[in-house]
Design an enzyme around this catalytic site. Structure first.
Site, short mmCIF file in Angstrom:
data_model
loop_
_atom_site.label_atom_id
_atom_site.label_comp_id
_atom_site.label_asym_id
_atom_site.label_seq_id
_atom_site.Cartn_x
_atom_site.Cartn_y
_atom_site.Cartn_z
N ASN A 102 0.84 -1.19 0.00
CA ASN A 102 0.00 0.00 0.00
C ASN A 102 0.88 1.25 0.00
O ASN A 102 1.96 1.27 0.57
CB ASN A 102 -0.99 0.00 1.17
CG ASN A 102 -0.37 -0.08 2.54
OD1 ASN A 102 0.54 -0.87 2.78
ND2 ASN A 102 -0.87 0.72 3.46
N ILE A 103 0.39 2.27 -0.69
CA ILE A 103 1.11 3.53 -0.81
C ILE A 103 0.11 4.64 -0.50
O ILE A 103 -0.83 4.86 -1.26
CB ILE A 103 1.71 3.69 -2.22
CG1 ILE A 103 2.63 2.52 -2.55
CG2 ILE A 103 2.43 5.03 -2.34
CD1 ILE A 103 3.11 2.45 -3.98
N GLU A 104 0.33 5.30 0.64
CA GLU A 104 -0.59 6.34 1.08
C GLU A 104 -0.17 7.71 0.57
O GLU A 104 0.99 7.94 0.20
CB GLU A 104 -0.66 6.36 2.61
CG GLU A 104 -1.24 5.11 3.19
CD GLU A 104 -1.29 5.10 4.69
OE1 GLU A 104 -1.93 4.19 5.24
OE2 GLU A 104 -0.70 6.00 5.35
N CYS A 161 -4.14 0.62 -2.52
CA CYS A 161 -3.94 -0.59 -1.72
C CYS A 161 -2.90 -1.52 -2.35
O CYS A 161 -2.66 -1.48 -3.56
CB CYS A 161 -5.26 -1.34 -1.59
SG CYS A 161 -6.57 -0.41 -0.79
N GLU A 220 -3.06 -4.70 -2.98
CA GLU A 220 -3.59 -5.61 -3.98
C GLU A 220 -3.65 -4.95 -5.36
O GLU A 220 -3.28 -5.55 -6.36
CB GLU A 220 -5.01 -6.08 -3.59
CG GLU A 220 -5.07 -6.79 -2.26
CD GLU A 220 -5.32 -5.87 -1.07
OE1 GLU A 220 -5.94 -6.34 -0.11
OE2 GLU A 220 -4.91 -4.69 -1.09
N CYS A 231 -10.30 -4.66 0.52
CA CYS A 231 -11.43 -3.72 0.52
C CYS A 231 -12.30 -3.97 -0.72
O CYS A 231 -11.94 -4.76 -1.61
CB CYS A 231 -10.91 -2.29 0.53
SG CYS A 231 -10.18 -1.73 -1.03
N CYS A 291 -10.60 -3.27 -4.12
CA CYS A 291 -9.63 -4.31 -4.48
C CYS A 291 -10.33 -5.60 -4.89
O CYS A 291 -9.87 -6.30 -5.79
CB CYS A 291 -8.67 -4.56 -3.32
SG CYS A 291 -7.49 -3.21 -3.11
#
Length: 130
Positions: A40-42, A51, A53, A86, A89
């Site tokens: 994940n990369i925020e 996310c 996935e 989620c 995803c």
């Protein structure tokens, strides 16, 4: 340990989760046995966060994998209970991977397996577009 699970666990270490500190790793196994991982990369603008996935799926497709050419996916988070993908995803997994096994794992060795179809019953896809 299953190389797919190991790749998901290792991918988690690369997560950029400075806002939530909720680090997730994912790994996809292609039909040829190759494993592609993602984390994940925020972003400060939370809606732009992606996310693990989706990173793995998009990375595999951008590297030349064909949609629906995947065997299974593993997802790892450092939680007591397993963390499923989620809704967004689940939709991406359905569209690009089909009804493949989804293996959830955590850093405590707990695992559980579902299929994408079990996680997104009555899924929306191009078959509904007429």
């Amino acid at each position: 340990m299953d190389p797919l699970l190991a790749a998901a666990i290792a991918a988690r270490d690369h997560a950029h989760a400075k806002y939530s500190n909720f680090r997730v790793g994912a790994a996809l196994e292609l039909e040829n046995g190759q494993i592609v991982s993602g984390c994940n990369i925020e972003n400060a603008s939370y809606g732009l966060t992606i996310c693990a996935e989706r990173v793995a799926v998009f990375k595999a497709i951008s590297d030349g994998a064909k949609p629906r050419a995947f065997r299974r996916v593993a997802i790892c988070a450092d939680t007591e209970t397993l963390t499923p993908p989620c809704g967004a995803c689940r939709q991406i997994l359905w569209e690009f991977c089909g009804d493949i096994p989804v293996i959830l794992t955590n850093l405590h060795g707990l695992t559980r397996e579902f299929t994408v179809g079990q996680l997104i019953p009555e899924a929306f896809d191009d078959s509904l577009l007429g």
